[in-house]
Design a protein around this motif. Structure first.
Motif, PDB file in Angstrom:
ATOM      1  N   HIS A  18       0.842  -1.202   0.000  1.00 25.10           N
ATOM      2  CA  HIS A  18       0.000   0.000   0.000  1.00 25.10           C
ATOM      3  C   HIS A  18       0.877   1.253   0.000  1.00 25.10           C
ATOM      4  CE1 HIS A  18      -3.271   2.666   0.751  1.00 25.10           C
ATOM      5  NE2 HIS A  18      -2.959   2.897   2.018  1.00 25.10           N
ATOM      6  N   ALA A  19       1.889   1.265   0.875  1.00 28.23           N
ATOM      7  CA  ALA A  19       2.756   2.443   0.978  1.00 28.23           C
ATOM      8  C   ALA A  19       3.537   2.681  -0.307  1.00 28.23           C
ATOM      9  CB  ALA A  19       3.714   2.267   2.156  1.00 28.23           C
ATOM     10  N   ASN A  20       3.829   1.590  -1.024  1.00 28.22           N
ATOM     11  CA  ASN A  20       4.661   1.718  -2.230  1.00 28.22           C
ATOM     12  C   ASN A  20       3.836   1.620  -3.524  1.00 28.22           C
ATOM     13  OD1 ASN A  20       7.634   1.821  -1.277  1.00 28.22           O
ATOM     14  ND2 ASN A  20       6.689   0.265   0.012  1.00 28.22           N
ATOM     15  N   HIS A  21       2.529   1.754  -3.381  1.00 36.44           N
ATOM     16  CA  HIS A  21       1.618   1.819  -4.536  1.00 36.44           C
ATOM     17  C   HIS A  21       1.689   0.596  -5.447  1.00 36.44           C
ATOM     18  CE1 HIS A  21       1.227   5.876  -3.120  1.00 36.44           C
ATOM     19  NE2 HIS A  21       2.543   6.034  -3.242  1.00 36.44           N
ATOM     20  N   VAL A  22       1.757  -0.571  -4.836  1.00 36.03           N
ATOM     21  CA  VAL A  22       1.694  -1.827  -5.603  1.00 36.03           C
ATOM     22  C   VAL A  22       0.328  -2.436  -5.295  1.00 36.03           C
ATOM     23  CG1 VAL A  22       2.720  -4.111  -5.956  1.00 36.03           C
ATOM     24  CG2 VAL A  22       4.187  -2.138  -5.472  1.00 36.03           C
ATOM     25  N   SER A  23      -0.434  -2.744  -6.315  1.00 32.35           N
ATOM     26  CA  SER A  23      -1.851  -3.054  -6.053  1.00 32.35           C
ATOM     27  C   SER A  23      -2.321  -4.396  -6.600  1.00 32.35           C
ATOM     28  CB  SER A  23      -2.723  -1.939  -6.617  1.00 32.35           C
ATOM     29  OG  SER A  23      -2.518  -1.876  -8.006  1.00 32.35           O
ATOM     30  N   ARG A  24      -1.382  -5.331  -6.861  1.00 39.20           N
ATOM     31  CA  ARG A  24      -1.799  -6.658  -7.339  1.00 39.20           C
ATOM     32  C   ARG A  24      -1.016  -7.743  -6.617  1.00 39.20           C
ATOM     33  NH1 ARG A  24      -2.858  -3.966 -12.465  1.00 39.20           N
ATOM     34  NH2 ARG A  24      -0.662  -3.576 -12.854  1.00 39.20           N
ATOM     35  N   ILE A  25      -1.736  -8.741  -6.126  1.00 40.21           N
ATOM     36  CA  ILE A  25      -1.055  -9.856  -5.450  1.00 40.21           C
ATOM     37  C   ILE A  25      -1.765 -11.174  -5.742  1.00 40.21           C
ATOM     38  CG2 ILE A  25      -2.260  -9.260  -3.269  1.00 40.21           C
ATOM     39  CD1 ILE A  25       0.217 -10.484  -1.797  1.00 40.21           C
ATOM     40  N   VAL A  26      -0.966 -12.170  -6.088  1.00 43.18           N
ATOM     41  CA  VAL A  26      -1.448 -13.552  -6.241  1.00 43.18           C
ATOM     42  C   VAL A  26      -0.828 -14.323  -5.087  1.00 43.18           C
ATOM     43  CG1 VAL A  26      -1.420 -15.605  -7.715  1.00 43.18           C
ATOM     44  CG2 VAL A  26      -1.469 -13.322  -8.761  1.00 43.18           C
ATOM     45  N   PHE A  27      -1.609 -15.093  -4.340  1.00 41.31           N
ATOM     46  CA  PHE A  27      -0.983 -15.762  -3.199  1.00 41.31           C
ATOM     47  C   PHE A  27      -1.499 -17.173  -2.985  1.00 41.31           C
ATOM     48  CE2 PHE A  27      -3.531 -16.071   0.732  1.00 41.31           C
ATOM     49  CZ  PHE A  27      -4.731 -15.560   0.270  1.00 41.31           C
ATOM     50  N   SER A  28      -0.667 -17.938  -2.274  1.00 44.17           N
ATOM     51  CA  SER A  28      -0.962 -19.346  -2.000  1.00 44.17           C
ATOM     52  C   SER A  28      -1.955 -19.453  -0.866  1.00 44.17           C
ATOM     53  CB  SER A  28       0.281 -20.083  -1.502  1.00 44.17           C
ATOM     54  OG  SER A  28       1.449 -19.627  -2.076  1.00 44.17           O
ATOM     55  N   SER A  29      -3.155 -19.869  -1.181  1.00 47.14           N
ATOM     56  CA  SER A  29      -4.052 -20.325  -0.127  1.00 47.14           C
ATOM     57  C   SER A  29      -4.052 -21.859  -0.193  1.00 47.14           C
ATOM     58  CB  SER A  29      -5.441 -19.729  -0.285  1.00 47.14           C
ATOM     59  OG  SER A  29      -6.224 -20.100   0.834  1.00 47.14           O
ATOM     60  N   THR A  30      -5.025 -22.498   0.383  1.00 49.33           N
ATOM     61  CA  THR A  30      -4.904 -23.951   0.499  1.00 49.33           C
ATOM     62  C   THR A  30      -6.255 -24.645   0.655  1.00 49.33           C
ATOM     63  OG1 THR A  30      -4.071 -25.719   1.943  1.00 49.33           O
ATOM     64  CG2 THR A  30      -4.484 -23.623   2.983  1.00 49.33           C
ATOM     65  N   ALA A  31      -6.273 -25.891   0.234  1.00 44.87           N
ATOM     66  CA  ALA A  31      -7.421 -26.765   0.468  1.00 44.87           C
ATOM     67  C   ALA A  31      -7.687 -26.925   1.955  1.00 44.87           C
ATOM     68  CB  ALA A  31      -7.136 -28.135  -0.139  1.00 44.87           C
ATOM     69  N   ALA A  32      -6.643 -26.703   2.764  1.00 47.82           N
ATOM     70  CA  ALA A  32      -6.799 -26.860   4.215  1.00 47.82           C
ATOM     71  C   ALA A  32      -7.738 -25.811   4.806  1.00 47.82           C
ATOM     72  CB  ALA A  32      -5.430 -26.807   4.894  1.00 47.82           C
ATOM     73  N   THR A  33      -8.100 -24.773   4.022  1.00 49.35           N
ATOM     74  CA  THR A  33      -9.074 -23.798   4.545  1.00 49.35           C
ATOM     75  C   THR A  33     -10.481 -24.397   4.610  1.00 49.35           C
ATOM     76  OG1 THR A  33      -9.516 -22.851   2.357  1.00 49.35           O
ATOM     77  CG2 THR A  33      -7.798 -21.779   3.678  1.00 49.35           C
ATOM     78  N   TYR A  34     -10.716 -25.497   3.890  1.00 50.09           N
ATOM     79  CA  TYR A  34     -12.060 -26.086   3.882  1.00 50.09           C
ATOM     80  C   TYR A  34     -12.312 -27.030   5.061  1.00 50.09           C
ATOM     81  CZ  TYR A  34     -12.362 -24.357  -0.935  1.00 50.09           C
ATOM     82  OH  TYR A  34     -12.377 -23.558  -2.047  1.00 50.09           O
ATOM     83  N   GLY A  35     -11.257 -27.444   5.759  1.00 52.50           N
ATOM     84  CA  GLY A  35     -11.437 -28.388   6.869  1.00 52.50           C
ATOM     85  C   GLY A  35     -11.944 -29.725   6.359  1.00 52.50           C
ATOM     86  N   ASN A  36     -12.880 -30.332   7.092  1.00 54.78           N
ATOM     87  CA  ASN A  36     -13.517 -31.553   6.602  1.00 54.78           C
ATOM     88  C   ASN A  36     -14.661 -31.125   5.700  1.00 54.78           C
ATOM     89  OD1 ASN A  36     -12.406 -34.100   7.342  1.00 54.78           O
ATOM     90  ND2 ASN A  36     -12.874 -33.629   9.483  1.00 54.78           N
ATOM     91  N   PRO A  37     -14.489 -31.259   4.376  1.00 56.76           N
ATOM     92  CA  PRO A  37     -15.410 -30.616   3.444  1.00 56.76           C
ATOM     93  C   PRO A  37     -16.834 -31.162   3.480  1.00 56.76           C
ATOM     94  CG  PRO A  37     -13.825 -31.982   2.294  1.00 56.76           C
ATOM     95  CD  PRO A  37     -13.410 -31.987   3.711  1.00 56.76           C
ATOM     96  N   GLU A  38     -17.775 -30.309   3.055  1.00 57.49           N
ATOM     97  CA  GLU A  38     -19.195 -30.704   3.031  1.00 57.49           C
ATOM     98  C   GLU A  38     -19.497 -31.637   1.865  1.00 57.49           C
ATOM     99  OE1 GLU A  38     -21.836 -27.029   3.011  1.00 57.49           O
ATOM    100  OE2 GLU A  38     -20.019 -26.279   2.051  1.00 57.49           O
ATOM    101  N   HIS A  39     -18.781 -31.487   0.742  1.00 61.55           N
ATOM    102  CA  HIS A  39     -19.094 -32.258  -0.462  1.00 61.55           C
ATOM    103  C   HIS A  39     -17.893 -33.092  -0.884  1.00 61.55           C
ATOM    104  CE1 HIS A  39     -21.714 -28.569  -0.787  1.00 61.55           C
ATOM    105  NE2 HIS A  39     -22.589 -29.560  -0.716  1.00 61.55           N
TER     106      HIS A  39
END
Ligand code: UFG
Length: 331
Positions: free
Chosen positions: A105-126
Motif C-alpha cells: 500500500h505504501a509503495n503503490h503496488v496493487s496486485r497480489i497472487v498468493f498461495s491459499s490452500t485446500a486446508a481452509t475447507y477443513g472436513n469438506p461438506e461435499h
C-alpha cells in the motif's frame, strides 16, 4: 516492470520463478532461506535475502525495484507442525501478510497472487470441493491461510489492492528437466517420502491411519503438478493485470488418490518394492480433500498438462535420482 516472488527459493516458489523466467518476465525474489534454497532460484532472477515480516527491508526492495505484481509463497505449510506450534503459523503466515500489504500500500503496488490452500475447507461438506463451499479449517495452518484471505478482502475494499487466492490441493512433482524439485528438512510430504524409501534412504513408508472414512481407509488427496500450478499463477497475474476483480480459485486435478494408491503408483513408476506399514493417525488430517477446479479452467483458462499420477511421480523420481542429496548448498 517486474514480478516480485516472495518465497521464491522454496519448493513451489522456485518452480514459479523458473516459469516466469522462461516467459521472459523480469523477476525479483525475496526469501529468508529458512526453508528455501538459494541454489533453487534461477540465476536470471534478482535475489534479496530477507523476511516478509521486516517492513523496512520490504520497503527497500519496493523502492529499488519497479514491482507490478507480487506473487506470495513465503509461508509455513506443514499441517502437523501447525498443530504443535500454531503461533509460529499465525506469526509468519498471517502476520507476514499484514506487513506485506502495508508495504504494498505504501509503495503503490496493487496486485497480489498468493498461495491459499485446500486446508481452509477443513472436513469438506461435499465429495469435491467448490470455491463457494464453507471454509472451516481443522488445523492452524488452514486457519492462518483463511485469515490471510480475509485480510486481503478488507485490504482490497480499503486500499484497492486486488488479489487472487489460489487454493492448492496437494502439490507434487518436479521440473521436467529435473533441475529443481522438492527438498524439505525434515521431509513430511507423502510423495517425496515414498521416493526416499524407493531410493533406499528410508527403510519404509508409514501410512498414517487406515481407518478413515474412505474406500481403503487411507486419506484421499488431490495431487497437482508443480509446473501446472506455477502456470496457474501466471494466468492469475494476467487476470489481475487485465483489470479484473479479486477472486479465489481451487487448483487441483479433480481426482482423488488414497495413500495406498499413491504407494502403488510409485511402485509402478519407479519399479521399486517400497516397503510400507500402517501407523497411527497423524493429527489434523481430514479424510478426503478433492478439488472441483472448473472455475480456474473456465475463468483463467487454466489447462493442466499433467493428468496422470504416474507421470507426476516420475518427474519427482527424476529429480530424486539426479539430486540424491537435494540442493546440498550452504545458505
Ligand atoms: N502421509 C502418510 N505417511 C507419510 C506422509 C504422509 O501416510 O509419511 C499421508 C498423510 O497422512 C496424508 C497424505 O499422506 O493423508 C498426504 O500428506 P502430505 O503431508 O503429503 O500432505 P497434506 O495433505 O498433509 O498437506 C498438503 C500440504 C498442505 C496443504 C494440503 C492440502 O502440505 O500445505 O496438502 O491438501 F494444505
Amino acid at each position: 516492470m517486474s514480478v516480485l516472488v516472495l518465497g521464491g527459493a522454496g519448493y513451489i516458489g522456485s518452480h514459479m520463478v523458473k516459469r516466469l523466467v522462461e516467459q521472459n518476465e523480469d523477476v525479483v525474489v525475496i526469501d529468508n532461506l529458512v526453508t528455501g534454497h538459494r541454489q533453487a532460484v534461477d540465476k536470471q532472477a534478482r535475489f534479496y535475502k530477507g523476511d516478509v515480516r521486516d517492513r523496512a527491508f520490504l520497503d527497500q526492495v519496493f523502492q529499488k525495484e519497479s514491482i507490478d505484481t507480487v506473487i506470495h509463497f513465503a509461508a509455513f505449510s506443514i499441517v502437523p507442525e501447525s498443530m504443535k506450534d500454531p503461533l509460529k503459523y499465525f506469526d509468519n503466515n498471517t502476520g507476514g501478510v499484514i506487513t506485506l500489504l502495508e508495504a504494498m500500500h505504501a509503495n503503490h503496488v496493487s496486485r497480489i497472487v498468493f498461495s491459499s490452500t485446500a486446508a481452509t475447507y477443513g472436513n469438506p461438506e461435499h465429495a469435491t470441493i467448490k470455491e463457494t463451499d464453507i471454509q472451516a479449517p481443522i488445523n492452524p495452518y488452514g486457519e492462518s491461510k483463511l485469515m490471510m484471505e480475509k485480510i486481503m478482502h478488507w485490504a482490497d475494499i480499503a486500499y484497492g489492492i486486488k488479489f487472487v487466492a489460489l487454493r492448492y490441493f496437494n502439490v507434487a512433482g518436479a521440473a521436467d528437466d529435473g533441475s529443481i524439485g522438492e527438498d524439505h528438512h525434515p521431509e513430511t510430504h507423502l510423495i517425496p517420502i515414498v521416493l526416499q524409501v524407493a531410493a533406499g534412504k528410508r527403510a519404509e513408508l508409514q501410512i498414517y491411519g487406515d481407518d478413515y472414512a474412505t474406500a481403503d481407509g487411507t486419506n484421499v488427496r488431490d495431487y497437482v503438478h508443480v509446473t501446472d500450478l506455477a502456470d496457474a499463477h501466471i494466468l492469475a497475474m494476467k487476470y489481475l493485470q487485465a483489470g479484473n476483480n479479486s477472486n479465489a480459485f481451487n487448483l487441483g486435478s479433480s481426482t482423488g488418490f488414497s495413500v495406498k494408491q499413491i504407494l502403488e503408483a510409485a511402485r509402478q513408476a519407479t519399479g521399486k518394492k517400497i516397503p510400507a506399514k500402517i501407523a497411527a493417525r497423524r493429527p489434523g488430517d481430514p479424510d478426503t480433500l478433492v478439488a472441483k477446479s472448473d472455475k480456474a479452467r473456465e475463468v483463467l483458462k487454466w489447462q493442466p498438462k499433467y493428468d496422470d499420477i504416474h507421470e507426476i511421480i516420475k518427474t519427482a523420481w527424476n529429480w530424486t535420482q539426479k539430486h540424491p542429496n537435494g540442493f546440498e548448498e550452504e545458505n
